[in-house]
Design a protein around this motif. Structure first.
Motif: not given
Lengths: 240, 240
Positions: B62, B75-76, B82, B89, B78-79, B59, B55-56, B85-86, B49, B52
């Motif tokens: 961005x 954006x890189x 993400x 998850x 943020x990627x 972004x 990431x928010x 996070x993934x 979390x 995440x």
């Protein structure tokens, strides 16, 4: 590149959302857009910046999501847009430029598009991401066929990356199920988005259609985009 | 899990940003956190979390970036968040749960953290992303050593994914170069963030340190986090 937003003087021309129903939804119209299709630099600059804007929209829906399940789905969707953007940016680098070099000419018109299509709340923002990316991805896939062979293949592969369409659509359907009253408002919003989105698509052409003949030639392309849009709205249970 | 934000009744306890300078920045302190380290479910739920939320935040930077170059870099970044996070998850799914199941107990305290650390403008938001993710990633890497062997290794690999630290730091340095007056404000903001971030880290422990002995045992961990934070601020040209 003609900027369609400002084509007639400085006042923005309002465009009615087209309401044509396709004569047939089953036969994909084959139209040769080759001489109107943008060149590599124009194509990649616009396609990349549009993907970046779609990523921004989707990541705002992650931040605003009311449940962890919605955050989870939408973060996956945002990741798909970001992956498409990064792949298009990599094509720009492969062409020897920085992404910003190719995108710069298009930022003001696409930022304007982003501004006027920003939803008033989370549900409208979901519909914006779903509907505008649906129409524009469809259109850029068609335009890509006008690029040279190798690039056309690589770009087609980029747009074939797992779609986020189902993930976003699912969130919209759940919102409507939870509160059927939002459907009417979202249907209206979905119709409202079409005109602005089609303008962005038209402005991506290398040259403005300059004759009735050009218009007649590209009309089937837009009819097809609208048909896909109608199917997308139908799948949400919304009237297009 | 003890919620440190609300530990003493309902009034939030203000925490002064620690100002300790490490006695030595060169020797990594080895501390056994094993009996205070959270179990798999607690670890993954909080780690995921937090990623995440980072990431928010990235972004949003961005979307607010003033130049295409900044959008591209961020954006890189943020990627990268993400992707972390993934991957976390995916570890939750591997444990047989949905990400939301493990994250749910931690959303209210981490949402609170997100709210109080939101920057007033784009520069502060950059500093928030950089400083909070720096401290928390460092801390979760330390905590991961308390997980069982296989999971510990996989989690270490997740945190070893390319860092976005340089990308975000570069944007902050450019902003300061362009307008040196912002440095004082950003230094203040960076110091302000430390207390809230350390609280989130403390609350990730499985049990509250319950004795002076516990406190003495974990103190070096936090001293080390602050030392890394100080180096991170120094690298921005900001006084910690």
């Amino acid at each position: 590149v003609v900027n369609w937003f400002w084509r007639k003087g400085t006042k923005r021309k309002r465009v009615e959302a087209p309401r044509l129903r396709p004569r047939s939804e089953d036969v994909a119209t084959k139209v040769d857009l080759a001489d109107l299709a943008p060149h590599r630099e124009q194509f990649l600059g616009q396609a990349a910046y549009i993907q970046l804007v779609i990523f921004e929209g989707l990541s705002a829906t992650v931040a605003g999501a009311p449940t962890l399940e919605a955050k989870e789905s939408l973060s996956t969707a945002a990741g798909v847009s970001l992956a498409k953007y990064q792949a298009l940016a990599a094509e720009i680098r492969r062409a020897g430029a920085e992404p910003g070099d190719f995108m710069a000419p298009y930022t003001s018109s696409i930022d304007f598009f982003q501004r006027v299509t920003t939803g008033a709340d989370w549900h409208e923002s979901l519909v914006t991401s779903h509907i505008t990316s649906g129409i524009l991805d469809d259109f850029f896939v068609k335009l890509a066929s006008g690029l040279h062979d190798d690039l056309a293949k690589r770009v087609a592969a980029i747009y074939a990356i797992d779609s986020h369409e189902d993930l976003v659509a699912q969130q919209i359907r759940e919102a409507i199920d939870a509160d059927p009253k939002v459907a009417a408002r979202l249907a209206l919003w979905g119709r409202r988005l079409v005109g602005d989105t089609i303008l962005v698509a038209r402005s991506a052409l290398a040259a403005a259609p300059s004759s009735a003949n050009d218009e007649a030639r590209i009309e089937p392309v837009f009819t097809e985009l609208i048909a896909s849009h109608t199917r997308r709205m139908d799948a949400l249970g919304l009237t297009a």
